[in-house]
Scaffold this motif. Structure first.
Motif, PDB file in Angstrom:
ATOM      1  N   LEU A  37     -24.072-151.848 -14.714  1.00 49.24           N
ATOM      2  CA  LEU A  37     -24.779-151.663 -16.000  1.00 49.24           C
ATOM      3  C   LEU A  37     -24.633-152.514 -17.195  1.00 49.24           C
ATOM      4  N   GLY A  38     -23.306-153.308 -17.022  1.00 53.84           N
ATOM      5  CA  GLY A  38     -23.087-154.136 -18.171  1.00 53.84           C
ATOM      6  C   GLY A  38     -22.348-153.608 -19.339  1.00 53.84           C
ATOM      7  N   ARG A  39     -21.993-152.133 -18.979  1.00 48.34           N
ATOM      8  CA  ARG A  39     -21.382-151.642 -20.189  1.00 48.34           C
ATOM      9  C   ARG A  39     -20.327-152.244 -20.615  1.00 48.34           C
ATOM     10  N   THR A  40     -19.667-151.981 -21.938  1.00 49.48           N
ATOM     11  CA  THR A  40     -18.705-152.514 -22.702  1.00 49.48           C
ATOM     12  C   THR A  40     -17.706-151.501 -22.970  1.00 49.48           C
ATOM     13  N   PRO A  41     -16.445-151.577 -22.520  1.00 45.97           N
ATOM     14  CA  PRO A  41     -15.253-150.635 -22.699  1.00 45.97           C
ATOM     15  C   PRO A  41     -15.065-150.746 -24.326  1.00 45.97           C
ATOM     16  N   THR A  45      -9.077-150.782 -23.989  1.00 45.11           N
ATOM     17  CA  THR A  45      -9.252-150.819 -22.646  1.00 45.11           C
ATOM     18  C   THR A  45      -9.580-152.088 -22.119  1.00 45.11           C
ATOM     19  N   ALA A  46     -10.630-152.870 -22.807  1.00 45.64           N
ATOM     20  CA  ALA A  46     -11.007-154.209 -22.558  1.00 45.64           C
ATOM     21  C   ALA A  46      -9.927-155.090 -22.419  1.00 45.64           C
ATOM     22  N   LEU A  47      -9.050-155.112 -23.457  1.00 47.68           N
ATOM     23  CA  LEU A  47      -7.992-155.824 -23.539  1.00 47.68           C
ATOM     24  C   LEU A  47      -7.033-155.611 -22.428  1.00 47.68           C
ATOM     25  N   ALA A  48      -6.812-154.451 -22.054  1.00 42.15           N
ATOM     26  CA  ALA A  48      -5.979-154.045 -20.758  1.00 42.15           C
ATOM     27  C   ALA A  48      -6.447-154.614 -19.410  1.00 42.15           C
ATOM     28  N   ALA A  49      -7.787-154.585 -19.362  1.00 45.14           N
ATOM     29  CA  ALA A  49      -8.523-155.181 -17.994  1.00 45.14           C
ATOM     30  C   ALA A  49      -8.505-156.487 -17.833  1.00 45.14           C
ATOM     31  N   ALA A  50      -8.824-157.406 -19.109  1.00 47.77           N
ATOM     32  CA  ALA A  50      -8.778-158.364 -19.004  1.00 47.77           C
ATOM     33  C   ALA A  50      -7.383-159.231 -18.713  1.00 47.77           C
ATOM     34  N   GLY A  51      -6.359-158.571 -19.550  1.00 47.42           N
ATOM     35  CA  GLY A  51      -4.886-158.839 -18.927  1.00 47.42           C
ATOM     36  C   GLY A  51      -4.684-158.758 -17.768  1.00 47.42           C
ATOM     37  N   ALA A  52      -5.217-157.651 -16.796  1.00 50.64           N
ATOM     38  CA  ALA A  52      -4.877-157.488 -15.664  1.00 50.64           C
ATOM     39  C   ALA A  52      -5.437-158.406 -14.602  1.00 50.64           C
ATOM     40  N   LEU A  53      -6.668-158.842 -15.126  1.00 48.57           N
ATOM     41  CA  LEU A  53      -7.589-159.505 -14.305  1.00 48.57           C
ATOM     42  C   LEU A  53      -7.281-161.246 -14.596  1.00 48.57           C
ATOM     43  N   GLY A  54      -6.411-161.551 -15.403  1.00 45.02           N
ATOM     44  CA  GLY A  54      -5.981-162.743 -16.007  1.00 45.02           C
ATOM     45  C   GLY A  54      -7.035-163.721 -16.684  1.00 45.02           C
ATOM     46  N   TRP A  61     -16.553-159.895 -21.984  1.00 43.04           N
ATOM     47  CA  TRP A  61     -17.489-158.864 -22.809  1.00 43.04           C
ATOM     48  C   TRP A  61     -17.618-159.500 -24.150  1.00 43.04           C
ATOM     49  N   PRO A  62     -18.648-160.423 -24.248  1.00 39.86           N
ATOM     50  CA  PRO A  62     -18.904-161.318 -25.520  1.00 39.86           C
ATOM     51  C   PRO A  62     -19.271-160.243 -26.659  1.00 39.86           C
ATOM     52  N   ALA A  63     -19.833-159.296 -26.362  1.00 37.13           N
ATOM     53  CA  ALA A  63     -20.211-158.116 -27.597  1.00 37.13           C
ATOM     54  C   ALA A  63     -18.807-157.808 -28.461  1.00 37.13           C
ATOM     55  N   LEU A  64     -17.659-157.948 -27.642  1.00 38.85           N
ATOM     56  CA  LEU A  64     -16.574-157.685 -28.628  1.00 38.85           C
ATOM     57  C   LEU A  64     -16.297-159.016 -29.687  1.00 38.85           C
TER      58      LEU A  64
END
Length: 246
Positions: A37-41, A45-54, A61-64
């Protein structure tokens, strides 16, 4: 609208919704909504996810990348940006386009403006034609203070090349009535972009390139405030700078 960038990164790394949920402390349904759905955390949370994914968090998430509204610490403070890279170039262009009396630009190079907006010189000519006084100060590539800044940024001689490129971009303006171009050799603590009673201040941080440093947007509110402090700083540097002939 789905987040295809996130979907691709997760598939490439073998991440399931449940696995990413586990490392970010959310429900797998939340991860599913991020993807489908393209939701933005939330930012943390987004930083944690991005860190895990490298992956870069703003790429996912450009909206951030939005400015955070300034709290009422000062009536002059319009907005804060975590780093200059968060600002679309249109913010700078729109600011300069609104000027009717004065444009002041104090930078080492800021070649990103010409690269992202090739009509910058035309815009400045148009403002000058309408009676706006335009003053532009760029770094003197041969000055020791400018070269020291390059070493502090860990870009070495890169800053000298950028200063020369900035001068090359701006030189056609040197003979335009209403526009004055100078080079300075100061220890520059902030880059300043002023249009009448508004200003973008790009802080300089030791060891960090200007694109990674914060920016605050000021609007003048009475005498003697933050805006006047930075405007006075520009005038002081301008007095020490050397005119560039066309």
């Amino acid at each position: 609208m789905s987040n295809e960038r996130l979907r691709t990164v997760m598939e490439a790394g073998g991440w399931t919704h449940a696995a990413l949920a586990g490392v970010t402390g959310v429900d797998p349904k939340s991860v599913e909504r991020w993807v489908n759905l393209g939701r933005t955390p939330r930012r943390a949370t987004a930083l944690a996810a991005a860190g895990a994914l490298g992956e870069d968090v703003h790429a996912l998430w450009p909206a951030l990348r939005q400015a955070r509204a300034a709290r009422a610490v000062s009536p002059e403070l319009v907005a804060l940006y975590g780093q200059r890279a968060d600002l679309p170039v249109s913010v700078f262009v729109d600011l300069l386009s609104q000027a009717r009396q004065r444009i002041d630009v104090l930078v080492y190079a800021a070649v990103f403006l010409h690269e992202a907006y090739p009509r910058l010189n035309d815009l400045l000519r148009e403002r000058a034609d309408d009676g706006c006084v335009v003053r532009i100060a760029v770094g003197d590539a041969d000055d020791p203070n400018v070269q020291q800044r390059g070493r502090e940024e860990r870009f070495g001689h890169g800053i000298e090349s950028r200063c020369r490129l900035a001068l090359l971009h701006h030189r056609p303006l040197a003979d335009v009535p209403g526009i004055e171009l100078r080079t300075h050799g100061t220890t520059l603590y902030n880059s300043l972009y002023r249009a009448d009673d508004q200003m973008l201040v790009n802080a300089h941080v030791w060891g960090v390139n200007a694109y990674g440093a914060p920016v605050w947007h000021l609007r003048r509110h009475g005498d003697g405030g933050m805006f006047d402090t930075y405007a006075g700083s520009f005038d002081a540097v301008w007095e020490t700078a050397h005119p560039v002939e066309g």
